[in-house]
Design a protein around this motif. Structure first.
Motif, short mmCIF file in Angstrom:
data_model
loop_
_atom_site.label_atom_id
_atom_site.label_comp_id
_atom_site.label_asym_id
_atom_site.label_seq_id
_atom_site.Cartn_x
_atom_site.Cartn_y
_atom_site.Cartn_z
N VAL A 1 0.84 -1.20 0.00
CA VAL A 1 0.00 0.00 0.00
C VAL A 1 0.87 1.25 0.00
CG1 VAL A 1 -1.61 1.35 1.41
CG2 VAL A 1 -2.03 -1.09 1.00
N TYR A 2 1.96 1.24 0.77
CA TYR A 2 2.89 2.38 0.76
C TYR A 2 3.42 2.61 -0.66
CZ TYR A 2 7.10 5.16 1.42
OH TYR A 2 8.06 6.14 1.30
N SER A 3 3.91 1.56 -1.30
CA SER A 3 4.47 1.68 -2.65
C SER A 3 3.40 2.15 -3.63
CB SER A 3 5.05 0.34 -3.11
OG SER A 3 6.03 -0.13 -2.21
N MET A 4 2.21 1.61 -3.49
CA MET A 4 1.09 2.01 -4.36
C MET A 4 0.81 3.51 -4.23
SD MET A 4 -2.85 0.61 -4.24
CE MET A 4 -3.23 1.48 -2.70
N ALA A 5 0.92 4.04 -3.02
CA ALA A 5 0.68 5.46 -2.80
C ALA A 5 1.66 6.31 -3.60
CB ALA A 5 0.78 5.79 -1.31
N LEU A 6 2.90 5.88 -3.69
CA LEU A 6 3.89 6.64 -4.46
C LEU A 6 3.52 6.64 -5.94
CD1 LEU A 6 7.30 5.59 -2.84
CD2 LEU A 6 5.83 7.54 -2.29
N VAL A 7 3.03 5.51 -6.43
CA VAL A 7 2.62 5.44 -7.85
C VAL A 7 1.40 6.33 -8.08
CG1 VAL A 7 1.85 3.94 -9.72
CG2 VAL A 7 3.59 3.13 -8.11
N LEU A 8 0.47 6.33 -7.14
CA LEU A 8 -0.69 7.22 -7.26
C LEU A 8 -0.25 8.68 -7.29
CD1 LEU A 8 -3.23 5.49 -4.82
CD2 LEU A 8 -3.25 5.44 -7.33
N TRP A 9 0.75 9.02 -6.49
CA TRP A 9 1.29 10.38 -6.51
C TRP A 9 1.87 10.71 -7.89
CZ3 TRP A 9 6.08 12.28 -7.70
CH2 TRP A 9 6.30 13.65 -7.42
N GLU A 10 2.59 9.77 -8.48
CA GLU A 10 3.14 9.99 -9.83
C GLU A 10 2.02 10.31 -10.82
OE1 GLU A 10 6.22 7.08 -11.23
OE2 GLU A 10 5.92 6.23 -9.23
N MET A 11 0.93 9.56 -10.74
CA MET A 11 -0.19 9.78 -11.64
C MET A 11 -0.84 11.14 -11.38
SD MET A 11 -1.70 5.90 -11.40
CE MET A 11 -2.80 5.88 -12.78
N ALA A 12 -1.02 11.46 -10.10
CA ALA A 12 -1.63 12.74 -9.75
C ALA A 12 -0.81 13.91 -10.25
CB ALA A 12 -1.82 12.83 -8.23
N SER A 13 0.51 13.77 -10.21
CA SER A 13 1.39 14.87 -10.61
C SER A 13 1.28 15.21 -12.08
CB SER A 13 2.85 14.51 -10.28
OG SER A 13 3.36 13.53 -11.18
N ARG A 14 0.68 14.31 -12.87
CA ARG A 14 0.56 14.53 -14.31
C ARG A 14 -0.90 14.76 -14.73
NH1 ARG A 14 4.05 16.23 -17.47
NH2 ARG A 14 3.67 14.77 -19.18
N CYS A 15 -1.73 15.16 -13.77
CA CYS A 15 -3.13 15.43 -14.07
C CYS A 15 -3.34 16.93 -14.29
CB CYS A 15 -4.03 14.93 -12.94
SG CYS A 15 -5.79 15.16 -13.25
N GLU A 16 -4.13 17.26 -15.28
CA GLU A 16 -4.31 18.65 -15.68
C GLU A 16 -5.00 19.50 -14.60
OE1 GLU A 16 -6.53 18.24 -19.26
OE2 GLU A 16 -8.44 17.82 -18.25
N VAL A 17 -5.69 18.88 -13.63
CA VAL A 17 -6.42 19.68 -12.64
C VAL A 17 -5.51 20.21 -11.54
CG1 VAL A 17 -8.56 18.41 -13.08
CG2 VAL A 17 -7.09 17.71 -11.17
N VAL A 18 -4.22 19.85 -11.53
CA VAL A 18 -3.33 20.33 -10.47
C VAL A 18 -2.85 21.75 -10.74
CG1 VAL A 18 -2.54 18.00 -9.94
CG2 VAL A 18 -1.19 19.42 -11.52
N GLY A 19 -3.22 22.30 -11.88
CA GLY A 19 -2.73 23.62 -12.26
C GLY A 19 -1.62 23.46 -13.29
N GLU A 20 -0.48 24.04 -13.02
CA GLU A 20 0.65 23.88 -13.93
C GLU A 20 1.20 22.45 -13.80
OE1 GLU A 20 5.21 25.52 -14.67
OE2 GLU A 20 3.97 26.34 -13.04
N VAL A 21 1.13 21.70 -14.89
CA VAL A 21 1.62 20.32 -14.88
C VAL A 21 3.11 20.35 -15.24
CG1 VAL A 21 1.40 18.01 -15.85
CG2 VAL A 21 -0.64 19.45 -15.56
N LYS A 22 3.92 19.97 -14.28
CA LYS A 22 5.37 19.99 -14.50
C LYS A 22 5.82 18.73 -15.23
CE LYS A 22 6.23 22.81 -10.39
NZ LYS A 22 6.95 22.92 -9.10
N ASN A 23 7.05 18.73 -15.68
CA ASN A 23 7.60 17.54 -16.33
C ASN A 23 7.53 16.36 -15.37
OD1 ASN A 23 8.25 18.96 -18.66
ND2 ASN A 23 10.34 19.39 -18.00
N TYR A 24 7.33 15.19 -15.95
CA TYR A 24 7.21 13.99 -15.13
C TYR A 24 8.45 13.78 -14.27
CZ TYR A 24 7.38 9.10 -13.84
OH TYR A 24 7.52 7.93 -13.14
N GLU A 25 8.22 13.35 -13.05
CA GLU A 25 9.31 13.09 -12.12
C GLU A 25 8.96 11.90 -11.24
OE1 GLU A 25 10.42 15.79 -8.62
OE2 GLU A 25 11.82 16.45 -10.18
N LEU A 26 9.92 11.05 -10.99
CA LEU A 26 9.72 9.93 -10.07
C LEU A 26 9.55 10.45 -8.65
CD1 LEU A 26 12.47 7.51 -11.43
CD2 LEU A 26 10.02 7.00 -11.36
#
Length: 299
Positions: A179-204
């Motif tokens: 579940v901890y590891s899954m949370a990090l992957v969910l964060w990666e996906m969230a970071s590339r969603c257009e609703v966060v405002g300015e979508v920055k370059n993908y980052e691990l």
């Protein structure tokens, strides 16, 4: 063959144990699920030093999630469904039952990361790479689990794994690490969603703080001693759905393993969030105190 493209994963002789473990995990028919890579067959080819071990699976041309996110920005709808499919897959692994109610042995993946998730289509993902997965069979002893060692990818290791203080007497511990590891992957996906405002370059996760392949000691300093987690900027929280997702992610990467949500609870949250069912809003709290946000979730 003409209507179904396959992928062949080839293991050299020195990786026989990984091939054997993954093929044994895959051949358990109760593993079958829409969010788990479809397995076709396992074969060994050749002789002597040229001997190879094959796993033949379904092929997904969009590649792994890490590469996909580096090239694509997700809509809110895409994020909900892609992340929901990942969570559904993890919940199925951890479950004692199949979708149709048949008993199954729970499985801990132990190496959930964005390169071990394939993009099935625009709105679905599948889990893959079960080389170090473990069946959480109650018949196994603590010694059996202890011999499995400290495994996984350092960047995605839970604090208790980094500290080598996993409670091997409780099989739930293995699920909590996933579940901890899954949370990090969910964060990666969230970071590339257009609703966060300015979508920055993908980052691990922790990308700006560590090298491309950080060692266990580095991650121990950040995650265990520094209690560090990937940043969730305030701009992400303006969108109500994203705010709720970020609250869920935060609960999944809690420092205390027992305080984390279960994959099943997260799957229920996603199901209710996607369908925005007001009748079931009280159920989404599971074991947390976070209220279900009001307003339009699907916008």
């Amino acid at each position: 063959i003409n209507s179904f493209t396959v992928a062949v994963k080839i293991f050299p002789c020195e990786e026989y144990s990984s091939w054997k473990n993954e093929s044994q995990i895959f051949t358990d028919t109760s593993l079958r699920h829409d969010s788990v890579l479809q397995f076709l067959t396992a074969e060994d080819r050749g002789t002597g030093p040229r001997r190879e071990y094959w796993l033949i699976t379904a092929y997904h041309s969009r590649g792994n999630l890490k590469d996909y996110l580096s090239r694509h920005v997700l809509s809110w709808m895409d994020l909900q469904k892609m992340a929901g499919s990942l969570v559904s897959g993890v919940a199925h692994l951890h479950s004692d039952y199949t979708a149709c109610g048949r008993p199954k042995i729970p499985i801990a993946h132990r190496d959930i990361k964005s390169t071990n998730v394939l993009v099935k289509n625009e709105q679905e993902c599948v889990l893959c790479d079960f080389g170090i997965a473990i069946r959480l069979d109650p018949a196994l002893t603590v010694d059996d689990f202890a011999n499995s060692g400290q495994v996984g990818t350092a960047r995605y290791m839970a604090p208790e794994v980094l500290e080598s203080r996993v409670n091997l007497e409780d099989l739930e511990s293995f699920k909590q690490m996933d579940v901890y590891s899954m949370a990090l992957v969910l964060w990666e996906m969230a970071s590339r969603c257009e609703v966060v405002g300015e979508v920055k370059n993908y980052e691990l996760p922790f990308g700006s703080k560590v090298q491309e392949q950080p060692c266990v000691d580095t991650m121990r300093d950040i995650v265990l001693h520094g209690r560090g987690r990937p940043e969730i900027p305030s701009s992400w929280l303006v969108h109500q759905g994203m705010r709720f997702l970020c609250d869920t992610i935060t609960e999944c990467w809690d420092h205390d393993p027992e305080a984390r949500l279960t994959a099943h609870c997260v799957a229920e949250r996603f199901n209710l969030m996607i369908h925005n069912n007001p009748v079931c809003k009280s159920l989404i709290r599971c074991n947390s105190n976070i209220p279900f946000p009001t307003g339009e979730f699907l916008g």
